[in-house]
Design a protein around this motif. Structure first.
Motif, short mmCIF file in Angstrom:
data_model
loop_
_atom_site.label_atom_id
_atom_site.label_comp_id
_atom_site.label_asym_id
_atom_site.label_seq_id
_atom_site.Cartn_x
_atom_site.Cartn_y
_atom_site.Cartn_z
N ASP A 54 0.73 -1.11 0.04
CA ASP A 54 0.12 -0.03 0.12
C ASP A 54 0.88 1.29 0.01
OD1 ASP A 54 -2.92 0.88 1.92
OD2 ASP A 54 -1.73 2.14 0.38
N SER A 56 0.26 4.28 0.29
CA SER A 56 -0.57 5.41 1.05
C SER A 56 0.58 5.82 1.80
CB SER A 56 -1.90 5.02 1.39
OG SER A 56 -1.62 4.13 2.27
N THR A 100 -3.74 12.24 -0.85
CA THR A 100 -3.97 10.89 -1.06
C THR A 100 -3.34 10.71 -2.85
OG1 THR A 100 -5.43 10.74 0.34
CG2 THR A 100 -5.46 8.87 -1.51
N GLN A 103 0.56 11.07 -3.39
CA GLN A 103 1.13 9.79 -2.59
C GLN A 103 1.38 8.82 -3.60
OE1 GLN A 103 2.97 10.03 0.26
NE2 GLN A 103 3.63 8.07 0.48
#
Ligand code: NDP
Ligand SMILES: Nc1nc2c(c(=O)[nH]1)N=C([C@H](O)[C@@H](O)CO)CN2
Length: 239
Positions: A54, A56, A100, A103
């Motif tokens: 992930d 994020s 978001t 990123q």
């Protein structure tokens, strides 16, 4: 392992089609995914390495980088496909929406390209053939989007990474963008949305994942194209 092709966001849609099309014993594919799906088991049966990642957080980016550094000595290609198509909303703040988008579309490709540079250059040394970085951007890089403002801005930043990294890494590594306008719809798209969207291009079709797969294969096979954006927009810029 040598000569791997890394595809981020390979659990569905274009990333999944790319993984199936590009995987071979000579060029093993590694995909990242976040969400458990039946497709992951399907890819593993094909011998494709599936890593849960992930992006994020920077820790998520670092963890994936560490896995690659610990298991691979050269990379033939890195395809930055992972993406979230976030619209501005009343439930998520503007700050979080922009953070978001930056990123996943900018931090992850930027940090991983720098980290993977030695592995990509090793591929060139071992094979006397250029390695590749491919950024999946979007038609809206050149046009903006009133409903996906942060998304479009982040994809524009990703497109700029193509220019900088192509200059930094030539001639051992080619760096290019692929900018689709429409490849495939989402299951949640209404018929009226689909018809409205199809009208926006000259070709008036959603070509499907294969259009993206063939564009990637063209760039991987080139010995000369770098710093370029391959537009897959059905003539939308002329409507
Ligand atoms: N589809 C289209 O018509 C168009 C696509 N594009 C671009 O082409 C590329 C492929 O499109 P498409 O196949 O629709 O992409 P998807 O919307 O299916 O996204 C690809 C994958 O990205 C992963 N992903 C999202 N956020 C993160 C994150 N923070 N960390 C790690 N992985 C993440 C998801 O993984 P998981 O599912 O495992 O959670 C998802 O499966 C994208 O970059 C997209 O922006 C551009 C224009 C049109
Ligand atoms: N990560 C994603 N980015 C985009 C998607 C998507 O499904 N996932 N879809 C689009 C649309 O096709 C849009 O271009 C037209 O409806 C754009 N980006």
């Amino acid at each position: 392992m040598d000569n791997a092709i890394v595809i981020t966001g390979g659990g569905q849609r274009l990333g999944l089609a790319l993984a199936k099309a590009l995987h071979s014993k000579l060029t093993p594919v590694v995909i990242t995914y976040r969400t458990e799906r039946e497709s992951i088991a399907e890819l593993q049966k094909l011998g494709i390495t599936c890593i849960k990642a992930d992006f994020s957080t920077d820790a998520g980016i670092d963890d994936f980088n560490q896995y690659i550094q610990n298991h691979y000595s050269s990379l033939k290609a890195v395809i930055h496909n992972a993406s979230d198509w976030l619209a501005e909303s009343t439930t998520v703040s503007a700050s979080v929406t922009m953070q978001t988008m930056m990123q996943v579309h900018v931090q992850a490709p930027y940090q991983l390209n720098l980290a993977f540079q030695p592995l990509l250059e090793n591929y060139y040394q071992q094979n006397l053939s250029t390695a590749s970085i491919i950024h999946l951007t979007d038609f809206v890089v050149d046009k903006g989007s009133k409903k996906h403002i942060a998304y479009a801005a982040s994809k524009a930043a990703l497109a700029n990474l193509t220019l900088s990294f192509s200059a930094l890494l030539a001639p051992k590594v080619k760096v290019n963008s692929i900018a689709p306008s429409l490849l495939m719809f989402n299951e949640s798209d209404s018929e009226s949305y689909k018809q409205k969207t199809l009208q926006k291009s000259l070709m008036q079709i959603a070509p499907g994942e294969i259009e993206g797969v063939e564009a990637v294969q063209y760039l991987l096979n080139s010995r000369y194209i770098t710093g370029h954006t391959l537009h897959l927009n059905g003539g939308r810029h002329l409507v």
